[in-house]
Design a protein around this motif. Structure first.
Motif, short mmCIF file in Angstrom:
data_model
loop_
_atom_site.label_atom_id
_atom_site.label_comp_id
_atom_site.label_asym_id
_atom_site.label_seq_id
_atom_site.Cartn_x
_atom_site.Cartn_y
_atom_site.Cartn_z
N LEU A 1 43.44 -2.01 -14.78
CA LEU A 1 42.84 -1.20 -15.84
C LEU A 1 41.92 -0.13 -15.25
O LEU A 1 41.96 1.04 -15.67
CB LEU A 1 42.06 -2.09 -16.81
N LEU A 2 41.11 -0.52 -14.27
CA LEU A 2 40.21 0.45 -13.65
C LEU A 2 41.00 1.51 -12.88
O LEU A 2 40.66 2.71 -12.92
CB LEU A 2 39.23 -0.26 -12.72
N LEU B 1 52.66 -1.18 -19.59
CA LEU B 1 52.10 -0.77 -20.88
C LEU B 1 51.41 0.59 -20.78
O LEU B 1 51.58 1.46 -21.64
CB LEU B 1 51.12 -1.82 -21.39
N ILE B 2 50.67 0.78 -19.71
CA ILE B 2 49.94 2.04 -19.53
C ILE B 2 50.92 3.19 -19.30
O ILE B 2 50.76 4.29 -19.84
CB ILE B 2 48.94 1.90 -18.37
N GLU B 3 51.95 2.93 -18.50
CA GLU B 3 52.97 3.95 -18.26
C GLU B 3 53.64 4.38 -19.56
O GLU B 3 54.02 5.55 -19.74
CB GLU B 3 54.02 3.39 -17.29
N ALA B 4 53.78 3.45 -20.50
CA ALA B 4 54.42 3.76 -21.79
C ALA B 4 53.45 4.40 -22.78
O ALA B 4 53.86 4.76 -23.89
CB ALA B 4 55.00 2.48 -22.39
N GLY B 5 52.19 4.53 -22.41
CA GLY B 5 51.24 5.23 -23.28
C GLY B 5 50.09 4.42 -23.82
O GLY B 5 49.30 4.92 -24.63
N ALA B 6 49.94 3.15 -23.41
CA ALA B 6 48.84 2.33 -23.90
C ALA B 6 47.49 2.92 -23.47
O ALA B 6 47.36 3.41 -22.35
CB ALA B 6 48.97 0.90 -23.38
N ASP B 7 46.51 2.86 -24.36
CA ASP B 7 45.17 3.39 -24.11
C ASP B 7 44.31 2.32 -23.46
O ASP B 7 44.00 1.29 -24.08
CB ASP B 7 44.56 3.85 -25.44
N VAL B 8 43.89 2.57 -22.22
CA VAL B 8 43.10 1.55 -21.50
C VAL B 8 41.71 1.37 -22.10
O VAL B 8 41.06 0.36 -21.83
CB VAL B 8 42.97 1.89 -19.99
N ASN B 9 41.27 2.33 -22.89
CA ASN B 9 39.93 2.24 -23.49
C ASN B 9 39.97 1.97 -24.99
O ASN B 9 38.96 2.15 -25.69
CB ASN B 9 39.14 3.53 -23.21
N THR C 1 51.22 1.80 -28.28
CA THR C 1 49.90 2.07 -28.89
C THR C 1 49.71 1.31 -30.20
O THR C 1 48.71 1.52 -30.90
CB THR C 1 49.73 3.58 -29.15
N ALA C 2 50.65 0.45 -30.54
CA ALA C 2 50.56 -0.30 -31.80
C ALA C 2 49.48 -1.37 -31.72
O ALA C 2 49.04 -1.77 -30.64
CB ALA C 2 51.91 -0.95 -32.10
N ARG D 1 59.78 -3.66 -20.89
CA ARG D 1 60.16 -2.25 -20.77
C ARG D 1 61.24 -1.89 -21.79
O ARG D 1 61.23 -0.80 -22.37
CB ARG D 1 60.64 -1.96 -19.36
N ARG D 2 62.18 -2.82 -22.01
CA ARG D 2 63.23 -2.57 -22.98
C ARG D 2 62.66 -2.44 -24.39
O ARG D 2 63.04 -1.54 -25.16
CB ARG D 2 64.27 -3.69 -22.93
N LEU D 3 61.72 -3.32 -24.74
CA LEU D 3 61.09 -3.26 -26.06
C LEU D 3 60.31 -1.95 -26.24
O LEU D 3 60.36 -1.33 -27.31
CB LEU D 3 60.16 -4.45 -26.25
N LEU D 4 59.62 -1.54 -25.19
CA LEU D 4 58.84 -0.31 -25.27
C LEU D 4 59.76 0.91 -25.42
O LEU D 4 59.44 1.85 -26.15
CB LEU D 4 57.97 -0.16 -24.02
#
Length: 380
Positions: free
Chosen positions: A109-110, A69-77, A35-36, A24-27
């Motif tokens: 993920l689902l 990761l998802i909370e920080a904006g990662a794309d599950v798809n 999203t990188a 979380r700190r890194l994000l």
């Protein structure tokens, strides 16, 4: 971001150790990190969710890591990206979680909206359920079905879903379904499919293993015993006149020509699994320049894009000389490719390939490519 950069190393460590606080700190401290993509020396790009679900997966606190990761904006798809210019698979993190039997992350993920039927599987280009079935990840496969994944006849047979096998069988391939039932250790479905005309020793298109071989590979000894009691054989026991999927015998030359056609496709698609299966460890290619590449050399050139085929097409018939455990093929083909950044225009070449029988599987051990050139007429 390259995989040897300090930030890539640090965030990968946090994901693999389940250190949510550090993650979380890194994000928070690095805008856009969620999203990188982390890129390796072959040019393959993985998102952080792919890092979480990469083999062998099952990392500590995986579901909470996915949620962070998802909370920080990662794309599950998000899709896996292969080397530039190459035709590789496009698997999502869900595909990878299914391939590794990581049910906790699969559920996370689902729950976050991952497309359960997204295509792109490394085998066959299908959804995550195909990966789970092919790689015998049964917990993940059953969970995907529970969560609403579309089920094919092969899926139903492998998972023992007899009612769905009955529903899907009309118009389906009974031989492939039977092979998958044995791959999944499902005797009830296997018996049903035998009654519907499945061939006991049919070889599928994707690998040279009989239903008996598939059952034994996955540890289903009781099913293997039943298959043997019905006349089931291994591919090695079938010998040179192997059974094809409809139950008729192909001669050895036809079997090896089919293997060569599949090998050509894997070179065009850079299909690593098929490449490994169809090339013997001692494989050597002598190219038209006289350079000799090992199996490892050739694969490295293909996966890095230093050799990239745009066309590799058979012309006319394939000549074959057949021995007991050795077959020599010769044919003409059209070739167009790039080698170390240089475009080689479309031209004709002769190919000679030597195959040996390795325990029932025909593998290429030697290839020779010779360019066809127009030479001036000989002096009188």
């Amino acid at each position: 971001m390259r995989n040897d950069e300090p930030l890539a190393i640090t965030v990968t460590s946090a994901i693999h150790t389940g250190d949510i606080t550090a993650l979380r700190r890194l994000l928070a401290d690095n805008a856009g990190l969620a999203t990188a993509r982390i890129t390796d020396d072959r040019g393959c790009g993985r998102t952080l969710l792919h890092v979480l679900t990469d083999w062998p997966a099952g990392f500590p606190d995986g579901a909470r890591t996915a949620a962070a990761l998802i909370e920080a904006g990662a794309d599950v798809n998000a899709r896996f990206e292969g080397p530039p210019g190459l035709n590789t698979h496009r698997e999502t993190p869900l595909h990878w979680a299914a391939s590794c039997n990581d049910v906790a992350v699969l559920d996370a993920l689902l729950d976050a909206g991952a497309d359960i039927d997204a295509d792109g599987a490394v085998i066959g280009g299908g959804p995550a359920l195909w990966d789970a079935r092919v790689f015998a990840q049964w917990d993940a496969a059953h969970r995907l079905v529970e969560r609403g994944a579309t089920v094919t006849l092969n899926d139903a047979a492998a998972l023992g879903l007899s009612d769905q096998v009955e529903r899907l069988l009309p118009g389906g391939d009974v031989h492939d379904a039977f092979w998958n039932a044995c791959h999944g250790g499902q005797r009830e479905c296997a018996e049903l499919l035998i009654d519907r005309g499945a061939n006991l020793n049919a070889l599928p298109d994707w690998e040279q293993l009989t239903p008996l071989d598939a059952a034994l590979r996955n540890g289903f000894e009781d099913l293997a015993g039943w298959l043997r009691s019905r006349g089931g054989k291994s591919a090695a026991e079938l010998g040179p006149a192997q059974m094809n999927r409809s139950g008729m015998t192909d001669d050895v030359a036809s079997q090896v020509i089919k293997a060569e056609q599949e090998r050509i496709r894997c070179l065009l698609d850079v299909d690593r699994d098929t490449y490994d299966r169809l090339h013997a460890p001692e494989y050597r290619l002598c190219n038209p320049t006289g350079a000799v590449w090992t199996k490892t050399d050739y694969l490295d050139l293909l996966t890095t894009g230093r050799v990239a085929y745009r066309e590799l097409e058979l012309i006319g018939d394939v000549d074959a000389i057949v021995g007991t455990d050795l077959v020599v093929l010769r044919y003409r083909c059209f070739i167009e490719l790039t080698v170390h950044g240089a475009d080689i225009p479309r031209h004709e070449a002769w190919h000679t390939d030597v195959y040996t029988n390795d325990g029932g599987t025909w593998r290429c051990v030697w290839s020779q490519a010779t360019g066809i050139m127009d030479l001036p007429p000989a002096a009188p």
